[in-house]
Structures are given as structure tokens and as C-alpha cells.
Write a protein that holds these residues in place. Structure first.
Motif, PDB file in Angstrom:
ATOM      1  N   GLY A  88       0.811  -1.218   0.000  1.00  0.00           N
ATOM      2  CA  GLY A  88       0.000   0.000   0.000  1.00  0.00           C
ATOM      3  C   GLY A  88       0.841   1.263   0.000  1.00  0.00           C
ATOM      4  O   GLY A  88       0.429   2.291  -0.549  1.00  0.00           O
ATOM      5  N   SER A 126      -6.861  -0.026  -1.532  1.00  0.00           N
ATOM      6  CA  SER A 126      -5.984   1.065  -1.105  1.00  0.00           C
ATOM      7  C   SER A 126      -4.812   1.295  -2.043  1.00  0.00           C
ATOM      8  O   SER A 126      -3.951   2.129  -1.765  1.00  0.00           O
ATOM      9  CB  SER A 126      -5.442   0.774   0.306  1.00  0.00           C
ATOM     10  OG  SER A 126      -6.503   0.659   1.231  1.00  0.00           O
ATOM     11  N   ARG A 128      -4.935   2.617  -4.962  1.00  0.00           N
ATOM     12  CA  ARG A 128      -5.161   3.972  -5.507  1.00  0.00           C
ATOM     13  C   ARG A 128      -4.480   4.190  -6.853  1.00  0.00           C
ATOM     14  O   ARG A 128      -3.918   5.248  -7.128  1.00  0.00           O
ATOM     15  CB  ARG A 128      -4.689   5.025  -4.507  1.00  0.00           C
ATOM     16  CG  ARG A 128      -5.468   5.058  -3.221  1.00  0.00           C
ATOM     17  CD  ARG A 128      -4.816   5.918  -2.185  1.00  0.00           C
ATOM     18  NE  ARG A 128      -3.577   5.332  -1.713  1.00  0.00           N
ATOM     19  CZ  ARG A 128      -2.767   5.887  -0.823  1.00  0.00           C
ATOM     20  NH1 ARG A 128      -3.061   7.064  -0.317  1.00  0.00           N
ATOM     21  NH2 ARG A 128      -1.661   5.278  -0.447  1.00  0.00           N
ATOM     22  N   LYS A 161     -13.855   4.032  -1.663  1.00  0.00           N
ATOM     23  CA  LYS A 161     -12.500   4.221  -2.197  1.00  0.00           C
ATOM     24  C   LYS A 161     -12.504   4.096  -3.716  1.00  0.00           C
ATOM     25  O   LYS A 161     -11.814   4.857  -4.410  1.00  0.00           O
ATOM     26  CB  LYS A 161     -11.550   3.194  -1.575  1.00  0.00           C
ATOM     27  CG  LYS A 161     -11.309   3.379  -0.085  1.00  0.00           C
ATOM     28  CD  LYS A 161     -10.349   2.320   0.440  1.00  0.00           C
ATOM     29  CE  LYS A 161     -10.083   2.501   1.928  1.00  0.00           C
ATOM     30  NZ  LYS A 161      -9.168   1.462   2.469  1.00  0.00           N
TER      31      LYS A 161
END
Length: 848
Positions: A88, A126, A128, A161
Motif C-alpha cells: 500500500g 488502497s 489507488r 474508495k
């Protein structure tokens, strides 16, 4: 022979000294990747811990990415957690490496252990990385239908998210619909709360652009949803309860019976140990009953006990937050809290910010029945070792006196403060006595008798000195020494830094002259002369106004300057009722703590003009080059510019460039000086020297008033000394930024550049070198044609260290040949003179 001294210290053993140790870790991880030997898992843990510790202290270990992923093929949940943490951290920085993690994360999302499934799904969401969103949809949809509540909770948050990474993917995959269905049917309260949180944020953000999402957001406030959540509220965590209560506060019941049902259902939430839940419940009660006056008053009575309990328990920070909300309620219904004033007494262990708020509460709840007890308590605080609290307590006593009818005891208390012989107590008391006399003139005899014993030499604070001077002028007929005290203050005119005191001094000595002319004649002449020579524009203008008025007619001047005054009935409140209502509508939010509506600290246009800390990063420090491009700045005309015609603007610019309009002061020592305006034409000066000034300046002064004040006849003007700058001034960027944030804008104006100057301005360094030649230094600069931005500074000559600085923001647009200048100054009275110097230097750019 002694050994040679080492030039560098060795690094601590817990950190790698170079690429060698990272390379060694890489080799060890690769060896353990497929090992099933006994003790291999323990070795992996030690290596993982070392990698995470290096990553935590900022050492780049991204080269171990593939090895870390290979070693993650294990059933050890501790290793999994550390690997997910590593992935992450580096996925967004190295999106190409993140692709390597997709396979093992998707595989872990199907693991038998629900903890691993949840952790893997959380790590997957996470990453992203926008290019990997297609790999999130399947695991998220499966996670929302998982048999374990932890996985479903992670999936509900993961949908949000996904929306932040790719809104279109989230909406097209129908995740909002799935979240709402899960929220209404899931048996686990944590899952319901997570779905509600994600759904609210998605629909709020999407509702601004989509009508369908806006309708869905309104459906969240429907009766079935609200009642479903309220019936399960006891199952939720404290955070989730606040989330539900915030939603309920926006619900509009269709009939009054619903209001009472909701309030009965939430009654026990007022006894909750968590202050956030209590405040959220109170917010619901207040907003539901806002249109029912009688019930609304009963709500105040009901919520009083829980709030007072929270004030006395918990941390100081919690007490302050609760007190802020209680203060808002007290301002709306002070009578309901008047009997509970003892709850707001300060404890010795309270921090200053809590004590200050309690003093405000005591001021708000004071009425005829409890004033004596409250004032007695506040008088004890006046001797507090904390100067701030002592000052605030005296102000509180004064505020109570201004809002009560029976002020006998309060006036006696205030006058006793003057006998404490503490500078700050005397200063605060004098300011309050002035306000009391404005509202209660009948107390003048008692107050003046005590104030007359206060020596002006012991009063240093500008506001207090201004209050004392006001009383000397207003009640000079009752104070025998008033003319002589004023005369001594005028003798030290040049030593007085505060323009406010000098303005009050002018008015006070003029009022005293009308009441006791023989004793004040000399002092008035000296005050007018000093005022006309004053560099501060307001002081100069008031002195000139009084002088001309006295020349015209003394009786008219007395009616204008010292008319009969009526008592002030009400002092203006700093906040309007509209602002207070807006804050009340945002109950249980930061608006109550800041005592401002949310738009004042959220919306960009209300944060103030320019914030130095935000823009300084785009500029270069000193004279170093910069190629960054600044956006065009929008230059707005000031209100004064909008009121002037084009010719008047040009005339004003000419005056500012050549020196501001100034009048010479009459010399009260007996020598004759002129009272005429400086003119650029030599003929005007000649005429002023040989005879009376023209009608363009002022009318011929009367011989009688000049003789009376000892001013003498009109002769040639004495020029005001020019401002001189320090040639060796130094200011570091941190101090510049701090001063820029603290000082108000003293002057804003537009300046013109010559055609030669525009042609010469090819880079910021050209102009900053030119300004350095005029003793104006540059702290930061940037931009390229046609827009440049500079921050300059200069210091007054012979100013003490750290004082006398002028700070300038200069926005130059070469296409319009204009420079927009903002000046901030330690001494605002000199800002006009400095602006003239600055504009003069700009006009010489490219010419000299």
C-alpha cells in the motif's frame, strides 16, 4: 602518533548505510521465497520487520517489491499484514510494480480465513492506481455478499474508495444500489453504519452533477430509512450513532406526533457517556422543535442537566467544546441558565481557554437576581496571577454593568480596581469606566473623583490612555488639574506612538479650551501645531479641521466639537442576529467552536485575500532564477479608485509620486510658520511667502484666533522630513512570512511603469537588482512575461532590530504597464511615505 580523526559518523546499526544492506535483504528474501524449512517463517518475520522499519524512517526499499510479493505466499497472518502495509505504501509511487500484487491479492480475497480476505480486499482498494480499477469490481461485489461481517464492512468502505479513484466505474457497477440494499437488510450494525457512511458521501458528491443521485440522496431522508436506523441505534458504535443522529437532524417529520416519537426514542441518548452522542442528540431535539416555541423551551430545560454534567467531567478539551455549545444556547435563552451560574465558576485547574469561556458564560447569565454573587466572584479573579484572566474578569464586570439597571455595587467594585495599583488592572478599568460614563453620566462625580487620582505617567497602554484623555476633556470642569495634565501630555507629543491617543488628545484639549479658556490657551496652540505637523494622516486632518473651524467661529466650533450628548442606551453587538442564527443551524460542528458560520473558514473567498504560506512555494528566494509560470492575477480597483474620475486618479498618482499633500505646522514656540499646501509650481510658493495663500489652499486666517493660540502670522512652509531607508537591512524568509500573516494591509495602490521599464523587465532578477539599488530588498520572486510577482522588504533607517519594516507584495503585468502594490508596515503611519519611495523607484526602472 594519534589515529586520524574520522570525518563522518558511522550510521546506527538499525539503519542501512547504503545500497549494500538493501541488496543483502533482497538476497535473503529471495532465498526464503519458496522455502518450507523449519524456522523459515520466523526468518521472514525478522526480515519483514527490518524492511518495514527502513520504510518507516523514509529509506527507499521499493527495489524489494518483487521479493516481498513472492514471500507473501504464506498462511502467516502477521506476514500478510506487513506485506499489505508495504504494498500500500509503494503502489501509488510505483504503479508499474503494483500490477505484480494483483494476482496474490485477488487470490487472498478468496482465502478461507475471513481476516485474510478482509485485509486483502482492503489492501486491493488502497492501491489507488486508476489503471487497476477493473480488478477491484469483482472482489468488491463478492465482498459485499461475503458471509463474514468484517469482509462486508471492508467492502462497503472499499466502494467509497473505488468512487474516489473512478466515480464512473463505481456508478456504472451499481455499487450505490448494492450498498443501500445491504444497509437495509444486513443483520450486523457495523456493516449498516459503513454502508450508510459510504452511501452518504457518494450520493452527496454525485448529487451535484446527477439528478438521479440527488433523488437517491433525498430517499435516505425518507421515513422508512430514518425509522429503520433509529430502531437499531442502540446496536451502533458511538461513531455510527453520531452518523445516524446527524442524518435524523435533517429529517422533516410530516406531523407533530412523529417529532414526539423520535424524541421519546432518543431520550436515553442524553445520558450517554460520550459527549459527541449527547451533542448530536441535542442537535436533533433542537432542530425538530424549532417551529414549536413551547416544546422548544422545554427542550432547553431537558438538555440543561446533561450538558452541565459533561462540563464538569472529562478532559479540558471536552469541557471547552461542551461549553462552547452551552454558550450558544445561553445567548438564545439566558433566563433558563441563570440559576445555574455557579457551574461556570472557574476552577484553579482549568486551563486559560476554559476560564475565558466561563467568564463569557457568567456575563451572559447575569441578571438582577444573581449579579451581586457573580460580580463578587469575578472581582476575586481580578487578582489572579494569570494576567489574561485578570483582564477578562474586569471586562466581564464592565459588560455586566453595561447590561444591568442597578449598577451601584458594580461601579464601586470597578473603582476599587483602580486602587490595586497594577498597571494592567488600571488600564482595563479606565476603559470600562469610560464606557460606563457614556451610558450612566449620573455617576460622573463618583468616578471622576477616583480617576483624578490616577497619574497619567502610570498609564502606558494606548486604549487606557485614550480613555483617560477622553475623561479629562469631557469632565475638565470637574477635574481641577485637567488642563495641566493635558499640557504635560502635549509636551510629550513626539514620544506618543499611538495615533489613537493623539486623536483623543486633540479633541480633549479643544473641549477643555471651551470650558476653561485661560488655562488651556497655550496647550491648545501647542496641540494644533503638533497635530498639523503629525505624519499620521488622520491626526493631521483632525488638527487642520479644528484649526479652520476655530478660525471661522469659536462658538460654531464649540457646537460642533462639544455638543450636548445623550447617554448611550445600547452598545453595538459584534455579531449580527443573522450570523448567530446561522451558527445555531450548524449546531454540533466546528462553527460553534470558532463562533463563525462554516463558510467563513471553508469557502476560499472568505479566507482573506492572499495567504503568504500558500504562494511562497511558487516563488524563488532572494535573487535566484526561477522559470515557474505564475497565473494572471486579478487586480481589483479599491473603493476609492471607483469613486474617482480618470483625471483625478492621474492627479492622485502624481501627488503620490512627488510626495503626499502636506501642511506645515504653526510653531507654538513663537516662530511663524505657514499653513499652506505644497504645490508643484514655484509661483505658489512665492505667493505663500509674500502674502496670504490662494483660495485653493485655505482662507486667510483671522488675526484674533492666531494671536489667541500663539500661532503667529502665515509665512513659508517647513517641509516634512523625507523617509530614509536602512542600507544594511536583513530579514529572513520565516520572519517575513510571520510578519506578513500578522500585519494588516496598510495601503493598496496601482502604479504605472514606463515604456523603458516594461521593455527592460525580461526576468524577475532585472527588477529586483534595480530595487536593491534603492535600498528595497527582494525576499521572493517568480513568473515570466507578462506576469511577474515579487515580495519586497525595506527597513526605516535607525530603526531598532526587528522593527520599522515595510513589506510589499507587487504584481506586475507588462502588457498593461501596471503594478498592483500592497504594503504592510510595522508603523502604518509611514506607509504612505514608503509607497511614494517605492513608486518613485518603479518609475526610474529602465530609465536610470
Amino acid at each position: 602518533m594519534a589515529p586520524p580523526v574520522q570525518s563522518q559518523r558511522l550510521p546506527p546499526p538499525s539503519q542501512p548505510s547504503g545500497k549494500g544492506e538493501v541488496g543483502e535483504l533482497k538476497t535473503q528474501l529471495r532465498q526464503l521465497a519458496g522455502s518450507r524449512a523449519a524456522g523459515a517463517e520466523d526468518l521472514k518475520r525478522e526480515l519483514y520487520k527490518k524492511v518495514i522499519s527502513y520504510m518507516t524512517v523514509g529509506i527507499d526499499v521499493s527495489s524489494l517489491f518483487s521479493e516481498m510479493v513472492m514471500c507473501s505466499a504464506t498462511s502467516d497472518i502477521v506476514l500478510k499484514k506487513m506485506c499489505y502495509l508495504y504494498v500500500g505504501n509503494y503502489a501509488k509511487v510505483h504503479p508499474d510494480l503494483a500490477l505484480l500484487t494483483i494476482n496474490f491479492l485477488q487470490k487472498d480475497c478468496q482465502d478461507e480465513d475471513p481476516m485474510i480476505r478482509g485485509l486483502a480486499l482492503r489492501s486491493l482498494c488502497s492501491l489507488r492506481v486508476k489503471n487497476l480499477v477493473e480488478y477491484l469490481v469483482g472482489p468488491l461485489r463478492t465482498g459485499l455478499q461475503d458471509s463474514n461481517s468484517y469482509v462486508r464492512t471492508v467492502a462497503a468502505i472499499g466502494a467509497l474508495k473505488l468512487y474516489h479513484i473512478s466515480p464512473s466505474t463505481c456508478i456504472d457497477s451499481d455499487f450505490p444500489v448494492a450498498l443501500k440494499a445491504l444497509m437495509m437488510h444486513d443483520p450486523d450494525a457495523k456493516v449498516v453504519a459503513s454502508c450508510l457512511s459510504s452511501l452518504q458521501e457518494i450520493l452527496t458528491l454525485e448529487g451535484n452533477a446527477s439528478e438521479e443521485a440527488s433523488k437517491e440522496r433525498e430517499l435516505l431522508l425518507s421515513k422508512p430509512v430514518i425509522y429503520f436506523l433509529l430502531n437499531r441505534i442502540r446496536e451502533f458504535s458511538e461513531w455510527a450513532q453520531c452518523l445516524v443522529l446527524d442524518l435524523v437532524s435533517k429529517y422533516v417529520p410530516s406531523e407533530n406526533s412523529e417529532i414526539f416519537d423520535i424524541m421519546n426514542l432518543l431520550e436515553d441518548r442524553l445520558q450517554h457517556a460520550n459527549s459527541a452522542v449527547v451533542l448530536a442528540t441535542i442537535n436533533v431535539f433542537l432542530h425538530l422543535t424549532i417551529s414549536m416555541a413551547d416544546v422548544h423551551q422545554q427542550v432547553y430545560e431537558r438538555i440543561k442537566a446533561p450538558l452541565l454534567t459533561l462540563v464538569g467531567s472529562g478532559s479540558s478539551e471536552q469541557s471547552y467544546a461542551v461549553l462552547s455549545h452551552l454558550h450558544l444556547l445561553v445567548m438564545r435563552a439566558p433566563i433558563l441558565f441563570s440559576s445555574d451560574y455557579k457551574h461556570f465558576y472557574c476552577r484553579y485547574s482549568d486551563p486559560s481557554y476554559v476560564k475565558k469561556l466561563k467568564l463569557e458564560m457568567l456575563t451572559a447569565v447575569a441578571n438582577e437576581s444573581n449579579t451581586y454573587e457573580i460580580v463578587t466572584e469575578l472581582s476575586e479573579y481580578a487578582a489572579n496571577v494569570d494576567v489574561l484572566i485578570a483582564r477578562e474578569s474586569i471586562r466581564a464586570v464592565g459588560k455586566i454593568a453595561l447590561q444591568q439597571y442597578d449598577v451601584n455595587a458594580i461601579v464601586d467594585r470597578l473603582l476599587q480596581f483602580l486602587e490595586m495599583e497594577k498597571d494592567y488592572v488600571t488600564a482595563e478599568t479606565l476603559v470600562l469606566v469610560k464606557d460606563l460614563l457614556r451610558k450612566y453620566p449620573q455617576w460622573s462625580q463618583d468616578c471622576i473623583a477616583v480617576v483624578g487620582n490616577v497619574s497619567s505617567k502610570n498609564v502606558e497602554e494606548p486604549k487606557a490612555k485614550a480613555a483617560l484623555v477622553w475623561m479629562l476633556g469631557e469632565y475638565s470642569q470637574d477635574m481641577l488639574d485637567a488642563p495641566y495634565i493635558l499640557e504635560s501630555l502635549i509636551d510629550s507629543w513626539d514620544e506618543e506612538d499611538s495615533a489613537e491617543v493623539r486623536l483623543h488628545l486633540l479633541t480633549a484639549v479643544t473641549k477643555c479650551f471651551f470650558k476653561r479658556p485661560p488655562e488651556t490657551q497655550k496647550a491648545l496652540g501647542a496641540a494644533l501645531a503638533a497635530g498639523l505637523a503629525d505624519a499620521h494622516q488622520d491626526v493631521h486632518d483632525r488638527a487642520l479641521f479644528y484649526y479652520r473651524l476655530l478660525q471661522h467661529d469659536v462658538s460654531v466650533a464649540e457646537r460642533v466639537i462639544n455638543p450636548p450628548k445623550q447617554a448611550v442606551s445600547v452598545f453595538a453587538d459584534t455579531q449580527s442576529s443573522e450570523v448567530k442564527d446561522r451558527i445555531f443551524d450548524e449546531f454540533n460542528s466546528l462553527s460553534v467552536i470558532y463562533q463563525e458560520p462554516s463558510y467563513m473558514f471553508i469557502d476560499k473567498e472568505h479566507r482573506g485575500p492572499f495567504e503568504f504560506s500558500e504562494d511562497i512555494g511558487a516563488l524563488t528566494t532572494g535573487a535566484s532564477p526561477d522559470n515557474s509560470v505564475l497565473p494572471s492575477q486579478r487586480v481589483e480597483a479599491s473603493d476609492n479608485d471607483l469613486l474617482l474620475s480618470a483625471s483625478e486618479k492621474e492627479e492622485n498618482r502624481g501627488i503620490a509620486a512627488n510626495g503626499s499633500l502636506a501642511y506645515s505646522a504653526p510653531d507654538y514656540n513663537g516662530s511663524s510658520t505657514a499653513l499652506v499646501s505644497h504645490s508643484p509650481s514655484p509661483t505658489a510658493n512665492t505667493s505663500a511667502a509674500s502674502g496670504p495663500p490662494s483660495t485653493a489652499s485655505i482662507s486667510q486666517p483671522s488675526i484674533e484666533i492666531d494671536d489667541l493660540l500663539g500661532l503667529g502670522p502665515v509665512t513659508t512652509p517647513t517641509p516634512i522630513p523625507a523617509l530614509k531607508l536602512n542600507s544594511k537591512t536583513v530579514l529572513d524568509p520565516a520572519t517575513f512570512q510571520r510578519k506578513w500573516g500578522q500585519l494588516p494591509i496598510a495601503l493598496t495602490q496601482d502604479c504605472s511603469l514606463t515604456a523603458q521599464g516594461v521593455a527592460s523587465l525580461t526576468s524577475p532578477q532585472v527588477l529586483l537588482r534595480h530595487m536593491q539599488g534603492h535600498l528595497i530588498q527582494c525576499i521572493a520572486s517568480g513568473g515570466q512575461p507578462p506576469n511577474f510577482k515579487f515580495f519586497f522588504f525595506a527597513q526605516k533607517s535607525e530603526a531598532p532590530s526587528g522593527a520599522g519594516f515595510f513589506l510589499v507584495e507587487c504584481l506586475v503585468n507588462t502588457s498593461s504597464s501596471k503594478a498592483h502594490v500592497k504594503v504592510k508596515a510595522d508603523e502604518a503611519s509611514l506607509s504612505q511615505d514608503f509607497a511614494a519611495l517605492f513608486q518613485s523607484a518603479l518609475l526610474k526602472f529602465g530609465v536610470s
